[in-house]
Design a protein around this motif. Structure first.
Motif, PDB file in Angstrom:
ATOM      1  N   PRO A 251     -69.510  19.330 -52.417  1.00 43.87           N
ATOM      2  CA  PRO A 251     -69.573  20.535 -53.095  1.00 43.87           C
ATOM      3  C   PRO A 251     -69.689  21.711 -52.540  1.00 43.87           C
ATOM      4  N   TRP A 252     -69.687  21.615 -51.159  1.00 45.44           N
ATOM      5  CA  TRP A 252     -69.576  22.889 -50.406  1.00 45.44           C
ATOM      6  C   TRP A 252     -68.419  23.412 -49.948  1.00 45.44           C
ATOM      7  N   GLU A 253     -67.281  22.561 -49.557  1.00 45.14           N
ATOM      8  CA  GLU A 253     -66.047  22.808 -49.317  1.00 45.14           C
ATOM      9  C   GLU A 253     -65.236  22.267 -50.337  1.00 45.14           C
ATOM     10  N   PRO A 254     -64.883  22.764 -51.520  1.00 44.36           N
ATOM     11  CA  PRO A 254     -64.151  22.104 -52.658  1.00 44.36           C
ATOM     12  C   PRO A 254     -62.780  21.586 -52.098  1.00 44.36           C
ATOM     13  N   ILE A 255     -62.445  20.409 -52.584  1.00 39.34           N
ATOM     14  CA  ILE A 255     -61.052  20.049 -52.001  1.00 39.34           C
ATOM     15  C   ILE A 255     -59.930  20.875 -52.748  1.00 39.34           C
ATOM     16  N   ALA A 256     -60.107  21.096 -53.770  1.00 44.40           N
ATOM     17  CA  ALA A 256     -59.125  22.106 -54.805  1.00 44.40           C
ATOM     18  C   ALA A 256     -58.735  23.264 -53.802  1.00 44.40           C
ATOM     19  N   LEU A 257     -59.882  23.748 -53.176  1.00 42.06           N
ATOM     20  CA  LEU A 257     -59.626  25.024 -52.254  1.00 42.06           C
ATOM     21  C   LEU A 257     -58.796  24.690 -51.216  1.00 42.06           C
ATOM     22  N   GLY A 258     -58.997  23.542 -50.539  1.00 42.50           N
ATOM     23  CA  GLY A 258     -58.663  23.138 -49.287  1.00 42.50           C
ATOM     24  C   GLY A 258     -57.206  22.581 -49.291  1.00 42.50           C
ATOM     25  N   ARG A 259     -56.662  22.370 -50.436  1.00 41.88           N
ATOM     26  CA  ARG A 259     -55.354  21.742 -50.516  1.00 41.88           C
ATOM     27  C   ARG A 259     -54.148  22.641 -49.911  1.00 41.88           C
ATOM     28  N   ALA A 260     -54.512  24.108 -49.925  1.00 39.23           N
ATOM     29  CA  ALA A 260     -53.534  24.929 -49.481  1.00 39.23           C
ATOM     30  C   ALA A 260     -53.391  24.500 -47.983  1.00 39.23           C
ATOM     31  N   LEU A 261     -54.417  24.221 -47.252  1.00 40.42           N
ATOM     32  CA  LEU A 261     -54.197  24.038 -45.867  1.00 40.42           C
ATOM     33  C   LEU A 261     -53.155  23.085 -45.448  1.00 40.42           C
ATOM     34  N   ALA A 262     -52.736  22.146 -46.377  1.00 36.78           N
ATOM     35  CA  ALA A 262     -51.648  21.004 -46.165  1.00 36.78           C
ATOM     36  C   ALA A 262     -50.189  21.865 -46.107  1.00 36.78           C
ATOM     37  N   GLU A 263     -50.222  22.907 -46.572  1.00 37.86           N
ATOM     38  CA  GLU A 263     -48.990  23.586 -46.595  1.00 37.86           C
ATOM     39  C   GLU A 263     -48.590  24.045 -45.083  1.00 37.86           C
ATOM     40  N   PHE A 264     -49.314  24.299 -44.336  1.00 36.78           N
ATOM     41  CA  PHE A 264     -49.010  24.841 -42.799  1.00 36.78           C
ATOM     42  C   PHE A 264     -48.210  23.569 -42.146  1.00 36.78           C
ATOM     43  N   SER A 265     -47.334  24.171 -41.460  1.00 34.78           N
ATOM     44  CA  SER A 265     -46.269  22.922 -40.891  1.00 34.78           C
ATOM     45  C   SER A 265     -46.662  22.020 -39.873  1.00 34.78           C
ATOM     46  N   CYS A 266     -47.768  22.581 -39.164  1.00 29.81           N
ATOM     47  CA  CYS A 266     -48.501  21.709 -38.023  1.00 29.81           C
ATOM     48  C   CYS A 266     -49.112  20.299 -38.936  1.00 29.81           C
ATOM     49  N   VAL A 267     -49.562  20.458 -40.206  1.00 28.97           N
ATOM     50  CA  VAL A 267     -50.206  19.545 -41.000  1.00 28.97           C
ATOM     51  C   VAL A 267     -49.573  18.340 -41.236  1.00 28.97           C
ATOM     52  N   VAL A 268     -49.689  17.087 -40.585  1.00 26.89           N
ATOM     53  CA  VAL A 268     -48.809  15.973 -40.855  1.00 26.89           C
ATOM     54  C   VAL A 268     -49.842  14.971 -41.990  1.00 26.89           C
ATOM     55  N   GLY A 269     -50.832  15.412 -42.344  1.00 26.26           N
ATOM     56  CA  GLY A 269     -51.347  14.423 -43.233  1.00 26.26           C
ATOM     57  C   GLY A 269     -52.561  15.258 -44.093  1.00 26.26           C
ATOM     58  N   PHE A 270     -52.663  14.987 -45.325  1.00 29.22           N
ATOM     59  CA  PHE A 270     -53.989  15.667 -46.124  1.00 29.22           C
ATOM     60  C   PHE A 270     -54.488  14.175 -46.910  1.00 29.22           C
ATOM     61  N   ILE A 271     -55.286  13.823 -46.430  1.00 26.63           N
ATOM     62  CA  ILE A 271     -55.800  12.387 -47.217  1.00 26.63           C
ATOM     63  C   ILE A 271     -57.174  12.779 -48.090  1.00 26.63           C
ATOM     64  N   PRO A 272     -57.385  12.544 -49.284  1.00 28.14           N
ATOM     65  CA  PRO A 272     -58.591  12.826 -50.034  1.00 28.14           C
ATOM     66  C   PRO A 272     -59.339  11.407 -50.032  1.00 28.14           C
ATOM     67  N   LEU A 273     -60.756  11.613 -49.929  1.00 30.85           N
ATOM     68  CA  LEU A 273     -61.560  10.366 -49.770  1.00 30.85           C
ATOM     69  C   LEU A 273     -62.388  10.428 -51.051  1.00 30.85           C
ATOM     70  N   ALA A 274     -62.215   9.435 -51.879  1.00 30.32           N
ATOM     71  CA  ALA A 274     -62.928   9.285 -53.327  1.00 30.32           C
ATOM     72  C   ALA A 274     -64.201   9.037 -52.981  1.00 30.32           C
ATOM     73  N   GLY A 275     -65.247   9.612 -53.739  1.00 28.48           N
ATOM     74  CA  GLY A 275     -66.558   9.585 -53.648  1.00 28.48           C
ATOM     75  C   GLY A 275     -67.234  10.188 -52.519  1.00 28.48           C
TER      76      GLY A 275
END
Length: 307
Positions: A251-275
């Motif tokens: 609830p503090w760092e919403p994943i919807a706002l964080g997904r943009a970080l996956a666009e940086f070239s150094c990011v090799v994985g963005f994995i959501p964790l349900a629940g």
């Protein structure tokens, strides 16, 4: 200078102390072979927040977890002109820890503000950081450069509240209300997606250092810190691989706002964790530990890049 004693609650780890610029820094260590890994906690936490990760990661790596200056069992000197509780300070601490304690380049794993500390260290000394794994990184939504995105009420009330917290009578009273078992439990129940992970043990681990001399000053200094780097400032400067794990119920760092970080070239994985909420390493170690171990075995693998 280091002292060492076994941890009764975590027999595979040892608790040790290191002197950094005249201040005692507590850390824990497990494992004797494999790549070096340093775990960096979030705001108000300590290396104990990695108690469910140290034993398993230590079977495959030399894993360390540090208490940042001002938190956990580390020293809590009063902030001043020569000592500020900022990402530059903690980033420098991490770099010197890598050089003086670990002695080898290492992978950094952070949670919340610990992610920003890890990124800052990687920018300071890129040859000493092999990769960064970020677990629900702090988006720093109250940063002065992001306030325009907040509602009108929050945009104008945040500076006022920070000013009030800078007035010692109000700030100290506020901290005494937060530094209580009931308050800490309520905060954790808000942050955690898995409510059953909020145990008496966890509450005690967070409350104990909050009662140390100097803890209130550290807390108040950081909650009034709305400057410094954002993740999006630091990620473009990295050359090492970055893995991001994010609790979908944070609830503090919403994943919807964080997904943009996956666009940086150094990011090799963005994995959501349900629940899972804000602290995946403590809420869901059975998910986080295997993901980290897979990444350590092949940190540049992009086959699991999910968006």
């Amino acid at each position: 200078m280091r002292t060492e004693e076994p941890l009764s609650s975590a027999p595979t780890a040892t608790e040790q102390h290191w002197q950094w610029r005249g201040h005692a820094i507590r850390y824990q260590q497990a494992g004797s072979t494999g790549p070096a890994v340093l775990l960096i906690h979030g705001f108000g936490a300590s290396s104990d927040h990695w108690r469910k990760n140290l034993p398993e990661l230590g079977q495959h790596s030399r894993v360390y977890a540090v208490d940042l200056l001002g938190f956990g069992g580390s020293a809590k000197p009063l902030p001043g002109s020569d000592l500020t509780y900022t990402f530059a300070t903690w980033g420098s601490l991490v770099v010197e820890f890598l050089k003086e304690v670990i002695g080898d380049p290492a992978y950094l794993v952070g949670n919340s503000i610990g992610c920003i500390v890890a990124l800052q260290a990687a920018v300071f000394e890129p040859t000493w950081v092999l990769g960064v794994a970020m677990l629900d990184p702090s988006l720093r939504l109250l940063h002065e450069r992001k306030r325009g995105e907040l509602s009108w009420l929050r945009r104008w009330s945040t500076p006022l509240i920070q000013t009030l917290l800078g007035w010692p009578p109000f700030g100290n009273f506020f901290f005494t209300q937060v530094a209580q078992a009931k308050a800490i439990r309520n905060i954790l129940l808000q942050a955690y997606g898995r409510k059953e992970a909020v145990t008496d043990e966890l509450v005690h681990l967070l409350l104990k250092p909050a009662l140390d001399p100097g803890a209130a000053a550290v807390f108040l200094a950081f909650v009034r810190y709305s400057q410094g780097p954002l993740a999006e400032d630091l990620l473009p400067q990295l050359t090492c691989p970055v893995l991001i794990l994010w609790g979908e119920a944070d609830p503090w760092e919403p994943i919807a706002l964080g997904r943009a970080l996956a666009e940086f070239s150094c990011v090799v994985g963005f994995i959501p964790l349900a629940g899972v909420g804000h602290c995946p390493q403590d809420e869901a170690p059975e998910k986080v530990n295997p993901l980290l171990l897979d990444w350590l075995r092949d940190p540049f693998n992009k086959t699991n890049k999910c968006k």
